[in-house]
Design a protein around this motif. Structure first.
Motif, PDB file in Angstrom:
ATOM      1  N   ARG A  44       8.889   5.381   5.274  1.00 49.86           N
ATOM      2  CA  ARG A  44       7.901   6.216   5.954  1.00 49.86           C
ATOM      3  C   ARG A  44       8.175   7.670   5.636  1.00 49.86           C
ATOM      4  N   SER A  45       7.211   8.311   5.064  1.00 50.92           N
ATOM      5  CA  SER A  45       7.313   9.736   4.714  1.00 50.92           C
ATOM      6  C   SER A  45       8.599  10.009   3.946  1.00 50.92           C
ATOM      7  N   GLY A  46       8.927   9.126   3.040  1.00 51.74           N
ATOM      8  CA  GLY A  46      10.098   9.303   2.202  1.00 51.74           C
ATOM      9  C   GLY A  46      11.405   8.922   2.851  1.00 51.74           C
ATOM     10  N   MET A  47      11.365   8.495   4.121  1.00 52.13           N
ATOM     11  CA  MET A  47      12.578   8.138   4.845  1.00 52.13           C
ATOM     12  C   MET A  47      12.651   6.628   4.998  1.00 52.13           C
ATOM     13  N   VAL A  48      13.842   6.080   4.820  1.00 56.07           N
ATOM     14  CA  VAL A  48      14.049   4.649   5.008  1.00 56.07           C
ATOM     15  C   VAL A  48      14.283   4.372   6.484  1.00 56.07           C
ATOM     16  N   GLU A  49      13.541   3.418   7.007  1.00 55.21           N
ATOM     17  CA  GLU A  49      13.755   2.951   8.386  1.00 55.21           C
ATOM     18  C   GLU A  49      14.161   1.497   8.309  1.00 55.21           C
ATOM     19  N   ASP A  73       0.846  -1.184   0.000  1.00 54.86           N
ATOM     20  CA  ASP A  73       0.000   0.000   0.000  1.00 54.86           C
ATOM     21  C   ASP A  73       0.882   1.234   0.000  1.00 54.86           C
ATOM     22  N   LEU A  74       0.633   2.111  -0.918  1.00 57.51           N
ATOM     23  CA  LEU A  74       1.405   3.347  -1.015  1.00 57.51           C
ATOM     24  C   LEU A  74       0.510   4.516  -0.617  1.00 57.51           C
ATOM     25  N   GLN A  75       1.005   5.275   0.351  1.00 57.63           N
ATOM     26  CA  GLN A  75       0.327   6.514   0.707  1.00 57.63           C
ATOM     27  C   GLN A  75       1.311   7.645   0.496  1.00 57.63           C
ATOM     28  N   VAL A  76       0.820   8.731  -0.038  1.00 61.93           N
ATOM     29  CA  VAL A  76       1.669   9.896  -0.258  1.00 61.93           C
ATOM     30  C   VAL A  76       1.092  11.044   0.551  1.00 61.93           C
ATOM     31  N   ASP A  77       1.914  11.629   1.394  1.00 66.27           N
ATOM     32  CA  ASP A  77       1.407  12.698   2.237  1.00 66.27           C
ATOM     33  C   ASP A  77       1.340  14.005   1.448  1.00 66.27           C
ATOM     34  N   THR A 106       4.874   6.730   1.731  1.00 71.60           N
ATOM     35  CA  THR A 106       4.936   5.762   2.818  1.00 71.60           C
ATOM     36  C   THR A 106       4.425   4.439   2.272  1.00 71.60           C
ATOM     37  N   LEU A 107       5.208   3.402   2.488  1.00 73.21           N
ATOM     38  CA  LEU A 107       4.819   2.076   2.022  1.00 73.21           C
ATOM     39  C   LEU A 107       4.521   1.182   3.208  1.00 73.21           C
TER      40      LEU A 107
END
Ligand code: ZN
Length: 59
Positions: free
Chosen positions: A52-57, A24-28, A34-35
């Motif tokens: 998350r929000s374009g950041m890799v965790e 699921d892809l959400q774009v803020d 965010t995947l």
């Protein structure tokens, strides 16, 4: 997208309609993706991470 570990691999995880498993892809509102769920590269580098929000965790 490129694998964020730096190995240069292309990840083919993306969002093809009707393909399972899929993410699921959400774009803020700022356009940051965010995947869900996490991405796990099961061969090669074994990278496992969230986006998350374009950041890799990393997991
Ligand atoms: Zn990698």
């Amino acid at each position: 997208m490129r694998c964020p570990c730096g190995c240069g691999r292309r990840l083919e995880v993306m969002l093809l309609p009707g393909v399972t498993p899929r993410w699921d892809l959400q774009v803020d509102p700022d356009g940051r993706p965010t995947l869900h769920p996490s991405i796990w590269v099961q061969d090669g580098c074994k990278a496992h991470f969230f986006l998350r929000s374009g950041m890799v965790e990393w997991c």
